[in-house]
Design a protein around this motif. Sequence first.
Motif, PDB file in Angstrom:
ATOM      1  N   ASP A  87       0.990  -1.261  -0.379  1.00  0.00           N
ATOM      2  CA  ASP A  87       0.376   0.071   0.076  1.00  0.00           C
ATOM      3  C   ASP A  87       0.739   0.979  -0.147  1.00  0.00           C
ATOM      4  O   ASP A  87       1.372   1.299   0.868  1.00  0.00           O
ATOM      5  CB  ASP A  87      -0.856   0.127   1.098  1.00  0.00           C
ATOM      6  CG  ASP A  87      -1.993   1.057   1.260  1.00  0.00           C
ATOM      7  OD1 ASP A  87      -1.346   2.567   0.710  1.00  0.00           O
ATOM      8  OD2 ASP A  87      -2.907   1.214   1.801  1.00  0.00           O
ATOM      9  N   PRO A  88       1.177   2.258  -1.101  1.00  0.00           N
ATOM     10  CA  PRO A  88       1.814   3.106  -0.949  1.00  0.00           C
ATOM     11  C   PRO A  88       1.414   4.064  -0.042  1.00  0.00           C
ATOM     12  O   PRO A  88       2.642   4.897   0.613  1.00  0.00           O
ATOM     13  CB  PRO A  88       1.691   3.559  -2.692  1.00  0.00           C
ATOM     14  CG  PRO A  88       0.177   3.448  -2.924  1.00  0.00           C
ATOM     15  CD  PRO A  88      -0.108   1.849  -2.091  1.00  0.00           C
ATOM     16  N   HIS A  89       0.427   4.848   0.561  1.00  0.00           N
ATOM     17  CA  HIS A  89       0.067   5.462   1.339  1.00  0.00           C
ATOM     18  C   HIS A  89       0.402   4.740   2.158  1.00  0.00           C
ATOM     19  O   HIS A  89       1.370   5.238   3.875  1.00  0.00           O
ATOM     20  CB  HIS A  89      -1.629   5.167   1.789  1.00  0.00           C
ATOM     21  CG  HIS A  89      -1.996   6.439   2.927  1.00  0.00           C
ATOM     22  ND1 HIS A  89      -1.940   6.319   3.612  1.00  0.00           N
ATOM     23  CD2 HIS A  89      -2.288   8.064   2.044  1.00  0.00           C
ATOM     24  CE1 HIS A  89      -2.262   7.646   4.673  1.00  0.00           C
ATOM     25  NE2 HIS A  89      -1.986   8.436   4.086  1.00  0.00           N
ATOM     26  N   LEU A 139       4.853  10.569  -1.807  1.00  0.00           N
ATOM     27  CA  LEU A 139       3.316   9.528  -2.465  1.00  0.00           C
ATOM     28  C   LEU A 139       2.723   9.009  -3.539  1.00  0.00           C
ATOM     29  O   LEU A 139       2.729   7.996  -4.196  1.00  0.00           O
ATOM     30  CB  LEU A 139       2.566   9.709  -1.643  1.00  0.00           C
ATOM     31  CG  LEU A 139       0.918   8.904  -1.579  1.00  0.00           C
ATOM     32  CD1 LEU A 139       0.991   7.480  -1.632  1.00  0.00           C
ATOM     33  CD2 LEU A 139      -0.009   9.521  -0.324  1.00  0.00           C
ATOM     34  N   ASP A 140       3.184  10.457  -4.891  1.00  0.00           N
ATOM     35  CA  ASP A 140       3.416  10.023  -6.373  1.00  0.00           C
ATOM     36  C   ASP A 140       3.961   8.960  -6.645  1.00  0.00           C
ATOM     37  O   ASP A 140       4.176   7.582  -7.301  1.00  0.00           O
ATOM     38  CB  ASP A 140       3.260  11.225  -7.129  1.00  0.00           C
ATOM     39  CG  ASP A 140       2.060  12.569  -6.199  1.00  0.00           C
ATOM     40  OD1 ASP A 140       1.068  11.913  -6.036  1.00  0.00           O
ATOM     41  OD2 ASP A 140       2.014  13.495  -6.713  1.00  0.00           O
ATOM     42  N   THR A 141       5.232   8.960  -6.429  1.00  0.00           N
ATOM     43  CA  THR A 141       6.210   7.983  -6.351  1.00  0.00           C
ATOM     44  C   THR A 141       5.966   6.961  -6.353  1.00  0.00           C
ATOM     45  O   THR A 141       6.196   5.591  -6.600  1.00  0.00           O
ATOM     46  CB  THR A 141       7.913   8.857  -6.013  1.00  0.00           C
ATOM     47  OG1 THR A 141       7.698   9.938  -6.496  1.00  0.00           O
ATOM     48  CG2 THR A 141       8.748   8.367  -6.399  1.00  0.00           C
ATOM     49  N   ASP A 145      -3.178  12.945  -9.667  1.00  0.00           N
ATOM     50  CA  ASP A 145      -4.876  13.456  -9.356  1.00  0.00           C
ATOM     51  C   ASP A 145      -4.942  12.504  -8.706  1.00  0.00           C
ATOM     52  O   ASP A 145      -5.778  12.828  -8.223  1.00  0.00           O
ATOM     53  CB  ASP A 145      -5.184  13.565 -10.951  1.00  0.00           C
ATOM     54  CG  ASP A 145      -4.496  15.297 -11.530  1.00  0.00           C
ATOM     55  OD1 ASP A 145      -4.699  16.274 -10.486  1.00  0.00           O
ATOM     56  OD2 ASP A 145      -5.464  15.560 -12.206  1.00  0.00           O
ATOM     57  N   GLU A 146      -4.644  11.256  -9.683  1.00  0.00           N
ATOM     58  CA  GLU A 146      -4.911   9.606  -8.214  1.00  0.00           C
ATOM     59  C   GLU A 146      -5.126  10.389  -6.521  1.00  0.00           C
ATOM     60  O   GLU A 146      -5.711   9.717  -6.067  1.00  0.00           O
ATOM     61  CB  GLU A 146      -4.417   8.839  -9.151  1.00  0.00           C
ATOM     62  CG  GLU A 146      -4.784   7.268  -8.073  1.00  0.00           C
ATOM     63  CD  GLU A 146      -4.391   6.185  -8.650  1.00  0.00           C
ATOM     64  OE1 GLU A 146      -4.717   4.971  -7.817  1.00  0.00           O
ATOM     65  OE2 GLU A 146      -3.737   6.473  -9.728  1.00  0.00           O
ATOM     66  N   ARG A 147      -3.921  10.911  -6.379  1.00  0.00           N
ATOM     67  CA  ARG A 147      -3.214  10.989  -4.962  1.00  0.00           C
ATOM     68  C   ARG A 147      -4.675  11.875  -3.895  1.00  0.00           C
ATOM     69  O   ARG A 147      -4.598  11.596  -3.536  1.00  0.00           O
ATOM     70  CB  ARG A 147      -2.021  11.342  -4.368  1.00  0.00           C
ATOM     71  CG  ARG A 147      -1.197  10.817  -3.507  1.00  0.00           C
ATOM     72  CD  ARG A 147      -0.596  12.667  -3.170  1.00  0.00           C
ATOM     73  NE  ARG A 147       0.245  13.413  -4.040  1.00  0.00           N
ATOM     74  CZ  ARG A 147      -0.069  14.622  -4.178  1.00  0.00           C
ATOM     75  NH1 ARG A 147      -0.746  15.462  -3.663  1.00  0.00           N
ATOM     76  NH2 ARG A 147       0.680  15.499  -5.235  1.00  0.00           N
ATOM     77  N   LYS A 148      -4.159  12.657  -5.177  1.00  0.00           N
ATOM     78  CA  LYS A 148      -5.592  13.522  -3.776  1.00  0.00           C
ATOM     79  C   LYS A 148      -6.901  13.819  -4.182  1.00  0.00           C
ATOM     80  O   LYS A 148      -7.068  13.411  -2.778  1.00  0.00           O
ATOM     81  CB  LYS A 148      -5.541  15.286  -5.025  1.00  0.00           C
ATOM     82  CG  LYS A 148      -3.862  16.159  -5.388  1.00  0.00           C
ATOM     83  CD  LYS A 148      -3.902  17.177  -6.047  1.00  0.00           C
ATOM     84  CE  LYS A 148      -2.562  17.889  -5.986  1.00  0.00           C
ATOM     85  NZ  LYS A 148      -2.464  18.912  -6.594  1.00  0.00           N
ATOM     86  N   GLU A 149      -7.642  12.406  -4.721  1.00  0.00           N
ATOM     87  CA  GLU A 149      -8.447  12.207  -4.727  1.00  0.00           C
ATOM     88  C   GLU A 149      -8.964  11.530  -3.722  1.00  0.00           C
ATOM     89  O   GLU A 149      -9.478  10.725  -3.032  1.00  0.00           O
ATOM     90  CB  GLU A 149      -9.478  11.949  -5.669  1.00  0.00           C
ATOM     91  CG  GLU A 149     -10.492  11.316  -6.047  1.00  0.00           C
ATOM     92  CD  GLU A 149     -11.495  11.966  -6.068  1.00  0.00           C
ATOM     93  OE1 GLU A 149     -12.821  11.341  -5.121  1.00  0.00           O
ATOM     94  OE2 GLU A 149     -11.219  12.866  -6.207  1.00  0.00           O
ATOM     95  N   LYS A 150      -7.543  10.012  -4.152  1.00  0.00           N
ATOM     96  CA  LYS A 150      -7.958   8.818  -3.058  1.00  0.00           C
ATOM     97  C   LYS A 150      -7.392   9.230  -1.747  1.00  0.00           C
ATOM     98  O   LYS A 150      -8.121   9.094  -0.736  1.00  0.00           O
ATOM     99  CB  LYS A 150      -6.762   8.254  -3.144  1.00  0.00           C
ATOM    100  CG  LYS A 150      -7.214   6.661  -2.756  1.00  0.00           C
ATOM    101  CD  LYS A 150      -6.585   5.790  -3.845  1.00  0.00           C
ATOM    102  CE  LYS A 150      -6.734   3.877  -2.876  1.00  0.00           C
ATOM    103  NZ  LYS A 150      -5.897   3.336  -4.498  1.00  0.00           N
ATOM    104  N   TYR A 151      -6.241   9.699  -1.629  1.00  0.00           N
ATOM    105  CA  TYR A 151      -5.731  10.196  -0.338  1.00  0.00           C
ATOM    106  C   TYR A 151      -5.791  11.590   0.400  1.00  0.00           C
ATOM    107  O   TYR A 151      -5.486  11.563   1.658  1.00  0.00           O
ATOM    108  CB  TYR A 151      -4.297   9.428  -0.395  1.00  0.00           C
ATOM    109  CG  TYR A 151      -3.846   7.941  -0.313  1.00  0.00           C
ATOM    110  CD1 TYR A 151      -4.381   7.007   0.361  1.00  0.00           C
ATOM    111  CD2 TYR A 151      -3.374   8.548  -1.514  1.00  0.00           C
ATOM    112  CE1 TYR A 151      -4.318   5.675   0.198  1.00  0.00           C
ATOM    113  CE2 TYR A 151      -3.344   7.128  -2.405  1.00  0.00           C
ATOM    114  CZ  TYR A 151      -3.897   5.649  -1.293  1.00  0.00           C
ATOM    115  OH  TYR A 151      -2.958   4.995  -1.354  1.00  0.00           O
ATOM    116  N   LYS A 152      -6.022  12.093  -0.536  1.00  0.00           N
ATOM    117  CA  LYS A 152      -7.131  13.518   0.075  1.00  0.00           C
ATOM    118  C   LYS A 152      -5.588  14.498   0.791  1.00  0.00           C
ATOM    119  O   LYS A 152      -5.845  15.516   1.725  1.00  0.00           O
ATOM    120  CB  LYS A 152      -8.062  13.798   0.746  1.00  0.00           C
ATOM    121  CG  LYS A 152      -9.401  13.229   0.707  1.00  0.00           C
ATOM    122  CD  LYS A 152      -9.370  13.430  -0.349  1.00  0.00           C
ATOM    123  CE  LYS A 152     -11.466  13.005  -0.611  1.00  0.00           C
ATOM    124  NZ  LYS A 152     -11.760  13.178  -2.226  1.00  0.00           N
TER     125      LYS A 152
END
Length: 95
Positions: A43-45, A64-66, A87-94
């Motif tokens: 899990d990247p987060h 986190l993007d990396t 964009d995915e990171r901002k949407e998924k992890y806020k």
Amino acid sequence: MNPKKVVRETTRELTDLPNIGRSLANDLKLIGIDIPEKLEGKDPHKLYQKLCEMTGKRQDPCVLDTFMSIIDFMNGGEPKVWWSYTDERKEKYKI
């Protein structure tokens, strides 16, 4: 490594991964990732949070993007530049 230069079949070292240079390779080693295969299914987060804890500071969200990019790659995705995950990171992890 520049994603355009990545060759899946020759990925042996962390610096063979897309978007990973010496500094991020050292960060990965700090959190227990010493070979690319250890990224599979991670899990990247959670890795990002662990790095923040281990260093005692909030890491730039681009890290986190990396992490998202290299985990996607190790799970069979194409090598992509890290910012294609922003964009995915901002949407998924806020974050």
